[in-house]
Design an enzyme around this catalytic site. Structure first.
Site, PDB file in Angstrom:
ATOM      1  N   MET A 101       0.849  -1.184   0.000  1.00 46.67           N
ATOM      2  CA  MET A 101       0.000   0.000   0.000  1.00 46.67           C
ATOM      3  C   MET A 101       0.889   1.239   0.000  1.00 46.67           C
ATOM      4  O   MET A 101       1.655   1.462   0.939  1.00 46.67           O
ATOM      5  CB  MET A 101      -0.889   0.006   1.252  1.00 46.67           C
ATOM      6  CG  MET A 101      -1.735  -1.244   1.393  1.00 46.67           C
ATOM      7  SD  MET A 101      -2.403  -1.434   3.079  1.00 46.67           S
ATOM      8  CE  MET A 101      -3.468   0.015   3.157  1.00 46.67           C
ATOM      9  N   PHE A 186      -0.279   5.635   6.775  1.00 49.38           N
ATOM     10  CA  PHE A 186       0.774   5.850   5.774  1.00 49.38           C
ATOM     11  C   PHE A 186       1.281   4.538   5.176  1.00 49.38           C
ATOM     12  O   PHE A 186       0.749   3.476   5.469  1.00 49.38           O
ATOM     13  CB  PHE A 186       1.892   6.722   6.342  1.00 49.38           C
ATOM     14  CG  PHE A 186       1.384   8.019   6.930  1.00 49.38           C
ATOM     15  CD1 PHE A 186       0.863   9.009   6.113  1.00 49.38           C
ATOM     16  CD2 PHE A 186       1.349   8.209   8.294  1.00 49.38           C
ATOM     17  CE1 PHE A 186       0.347  10.177   6.636  1.00 49.38           C
ATOM     18  CE2 PHE A 186       0.840   9.378   8.833  1.00 49.38           C
ATOM     19  CZ  PHE A 186       0.340  10.367   8.009  1.00 49.38           C
ATOM     20  N   GLY A 187       2.262   4.620   4.258  1.00 47.05           N
ATOM     21  CA  GLY A 187       2.660   3.479   3.428  1.00 47.05           C
ATOM     22  C   GLY A 187       2.918   2.207   4.218  1.00 47.05           C
ATOM     23  O   GLY A 187       3.536   2.244   5.263  1.00 47.05           O
ATOM     24  N   SER A 188       2.467   1.064   3.725  1.00 46.77           N
ATOM     25  CA  SER A 188       2.511  -0.153   4.507  1.00 46.77           C
ATOM     26  C   SER A 188       2.194  -1.372   3.649  1.00 46.77           C
ATOM     27  O   SER A 188       2.170  -1.292   2.427  1.00 46.77           O
ATOM     28  CB  SER A 188       1.514  -0.032   5.669  1.00 46.77           C
ATOM     29  OG  SER A 188       0.316   0.565   5.202  1.00 46.77           O
ATOM     30  N   ARG A 189       1.905  -2.515   4.308  1.00 45.74           N
ATOM     31  CA  ARG A 189       1.656  -3.755   3.580  1.00 45.74           C
ATOM     32  C   ARG A 189       0.641  -4.607   4.334  1.00 45.74           C
ATOM     33  O   ARG A 189       0.574  -4.573   5.561  1.00 45.74           O
ATOM     34  CB  ARG A 189       2.970  -4.536   3.443  1.00 45.74           C
ATOM     35  CG  ARG A 189       2.943  -5.632   2.404  1.00 45.74           C
ATOM     36  CD  ARG A 189       4.307  -6.277   2.311  1.00 45.74           C
ATOM     37  NE  ARG A 189       4.367  -7.546   3.013  1.00 45.74           N
ATOM     38  CZ  ARG A 189       5.492  -8.196   3.304  1.00 45.74           C
ATOM     39  NH1 ARG A 189       6.647  -7.662   3.002  1.00 45.74           N
ATOM     40  NH2 ARG A 189       5.454  -9.351   3.909  1.00 45.74           N
TER      41      ARG A 189
END
Length: 218
Positions: A101, A186-189
């Site tokens: 993401m 925020f950006g992640s998985r």
């Protein structure tokens, strides 16, 4: 049957539907932008601050958006918006589908199947970029769902910027497929493990939409 899930309360601002848990980040950002804009005509300093503050507030509104979705029919649907980063057979016969993401994606995650949340475990860890293999040791929340396919494991993984994972539902909660269950800031998985015998119907590099993209094949 497709449905729009509404049980998890959400924040809102100026009519924009926002993710639950956004207020601690949004309110001070929007307040700073509004104050600097109001003072910009009389103060050069405020005018200088107004531009980046307004841009940051707009970015926060975009990041924390939480659109309604028509939930797709299917056994297993994507828990996250993003791009399929990897598809990996596991030693126990399961298949792991990892979805990356970016900060541009919606970061509200949804239940991949209907069932009961049997476990929500927070595991401390590092904060390397979510696209890095070492991110498997990052800060994460491990979910287990008791479903018609048996136990389904899903893991929310924090990234280099993401420092907080916000679960929406506790252990013991019965959830519908596509229901909002948590937020990663925020950006992640997000990783989901498909049981042995369940075939994957997505491929590496494919974009996914939470609650909409089916990730298994009949």
């Amino acid at each position: 049957m497709p449905h729009s899930q509404t049980s998890a309360p959400r924040d809102s601002l100026a009519g924009v539907r926002l993710a639950r848990g956004a207020s601690p980040w949004l309110l001070p950002t929007v307040a700073t932008a509004a104050l600097s804009l109001a003072r910009s005509r009389r103060s050069k300093g405020a005018a200088v601050i107004a531009v980046p503050a307004t841009a940051l507030a707009a970015g926060m509104l975009w990041f924390f958006r939480d659109p309604e979705r028509e939930i797709t029919r299917g056994r297993v649907i994507s828990p996250a918006d993003g791009v399929v980063q990897s598809i990996m057979p596991w030693k126990d016969g399961r298949t792991r589908v990892a979805i990356f993401m970016s900060p541009l994606n919606v970061h509200v995650n949804r239940a991949p199947l209907a069932g009961t949340v049997t476990s929500v475990e927070h595991i401390p860890g590092g904060f390397v970029p979510a696209f890095n293999k070492e991110s498997e040791n990052n800060e994460r929340v491990v979910w287990h769902f008791d479903t018609e396919l048996g136990d389904i494991e899903m893991i929310q993984i924090a990234g280099a910027v993401a420092r907080r994972i916000v679960p929406y539902v506790p252990q013991g909660t019965k959830v519908e497929q596509g229901e909002r269950i948590g937020l990663i800031r925020f950006g992640s998985r997000v990783d989901i493990y498909l049981p042995e015998g369940v075939e994957v119907d997505v491929e590496v590099g494919q974009k996914t939409v939470a609650g909409v993209t089916r990730i298994d094949r009949d």
